[in-house]
Design a protein around this motif. Sequence first.
Motif, short mmCIF file in Angstrom:
data_model
loop_
_atom_site.label_atom_id
_atom_site.label_comp_id
_atom_site.label_asym_id
_atom_site.label_seq_id
_atom_site.Cartn_x
_atom_site.Cartn_y
_atom_site.Cartn_z
N LEU A 1 0.83 -1.20 0.00
CA LEU A 1 0.00 0.00 0.00
C LEU A 1 0.86 1.25 0.00
O LEU A 1 0.48 2.28 -0.57
CB LEU A 1 -0.92 -0.01 1.22
CG LEU A 1 -2.07 -1.02 1.16
CD1 LEU A 1 -2.86 -1.00 2.46
CD2 LEU A 1 -3.00 -0.73 -0.02
N ALA A 2 2.05 1.16 0.59
CA ALA A 2 2.97 2.30 0.57
C ALA A 2 3.38 2.63 -0.86
O ALA A 2 3.48 3.80 -1.24
CB ALA A 2 4.20 2.01 1.42
N SER A 3 3.61 1.58 -1.66
CA SER A 3 3.98 1.80 -3.05
C SER A 3 2.80 2.34 -3.86
O SER A 3 2.97 3.18 -4.75
CB SER A 3 4.49 0.50 -3.68
OG SER A 3 5.75 0.16 -3.15
N VAL A 4 1.60 1.86 -3.54
CA VAL A 4 0.41 2.37 -4.21
C VAL A 4 0.28 3.87 -3.94
O VAL A 4 0.01 4.67 -4.84
CB VAL A 4 -0.86 1.63 -3.74
CG1 VAL A 4 -2.11 2.31 -4.28
CG2 VAL A 4 -0.82 0.17 -4.19
N SER A 5 0.48 4.24 -2.68
CA SER A 5 0.41 5.65 -2.30
C SER A 5 1.45 6.48 -3.05
O SER A 5 1.15 7.57 -3.56
CB SER A 5 0.61 5.80 -0.79
OG SER A 5 0.58 7.16 -0.40
N ALA A 6 2.68 5.95 -3.14
CA ALA A 6 3.75 6.66 -3.86
C ALA A 6 3.41 6.78 -5.33
O ALA A 6 3.65 7.83 -5.95
CB ALA A 6 5.08 5.92 -3.67
N ALA A 7 2.85 5.73 -5.91
CA ALA A 7 2.49 5.76 -7.33
C ALA A 7 1.42 6.80 -7.61
O ALA A 7 1.48 7.52 -8.61
CB ALA A 7 2.01 4.38 -7.78
N LEU A 8 0.44 6.90 -6.71
CA LEU A 8 -0.64 7.87 -6.89
C LEU A 8 -0.16 9.30 -6.65
O LEU A 8 -0.68 10.25 -7.25
CB LEU A 8 -1.79 7.55 -5.93
CG LEU A 8 -2.54 6.24 -6.22
CD1 LEU A 8 -3.54 5.95 -5.11
CD2 LEU A 8 -3.26 6.32 -7.57
N THR A 9 0.85 9.44 -5.80
CA THR A 9 1.33 10.78 -5.44
C THR A 9 2.33 11.34 -6.44
O THR A 9 2.19 12.48 -6.89
CB THR A 9 1.99 10.76 -4.04
OG1 THR A 9 1.05 10.25 -3.09
CG2 THR A 9 2.43 12.15 -3.62
#
Length: 202
Positions: free
Chosen positions: A84-92
């Motif tokens: 989920l941390a990577s998902v957040s980084a990808a979206l940001t």
Amino acid sequence: MPTPEVLLFKQNITYARDLIATASALRAQVTAVINTDDLLRSALVQGVSAFDHYVHEEVRARMIATQLGQHRRANGYDKFRVSLASVSAALTVGGAAWLEQEIREQHGYLSFQQPDKVADAFRLVSDVSIWTETARQLETKPEDVKRQLKLIVDRRNKIVHAADTDPTPPRSRYPIGEAMVRDSINFLERVVDAISAVLELE
């Protein structure tokens, strides 16, 4: 033209060949009291390491290229799970730096040496049957390629995990010869060249 990952493999496999050459030169100059077998063992370990590293780097590079729309999306690509941390980084922030970090973190715990593990890795970036097509490039059978790779990796594991020592009394070390190590290194290079050719055909 070879990919940067293939060129890096060639550099790493040269280190293995240099160890073989050093063992050969020392054996020609010193008495039999000086044993150069451990240089040959190191060469074999280096060769397998070069192969393992190639698979890691080639798959990582092609996954990133896929994310950036520069490589055909393999069926296995979407099965790669991210945090989920990577998902957040990808979206940001977008881009692919988050994916590179995720790949390095997940794959850092894995070794891509045994044939089935190598095939699993390449399914992330290719839909071809990697060993079938690699064997076709080498003009041999897939089972023969996989069997030879397993033998080389198994010997590497004996060296790394069991000091290359026979567990049965008198617990002596397994013999090793320059020809066997050189043949193993050459085989690993032929396999990488064949895999690279297969991937470039896609």
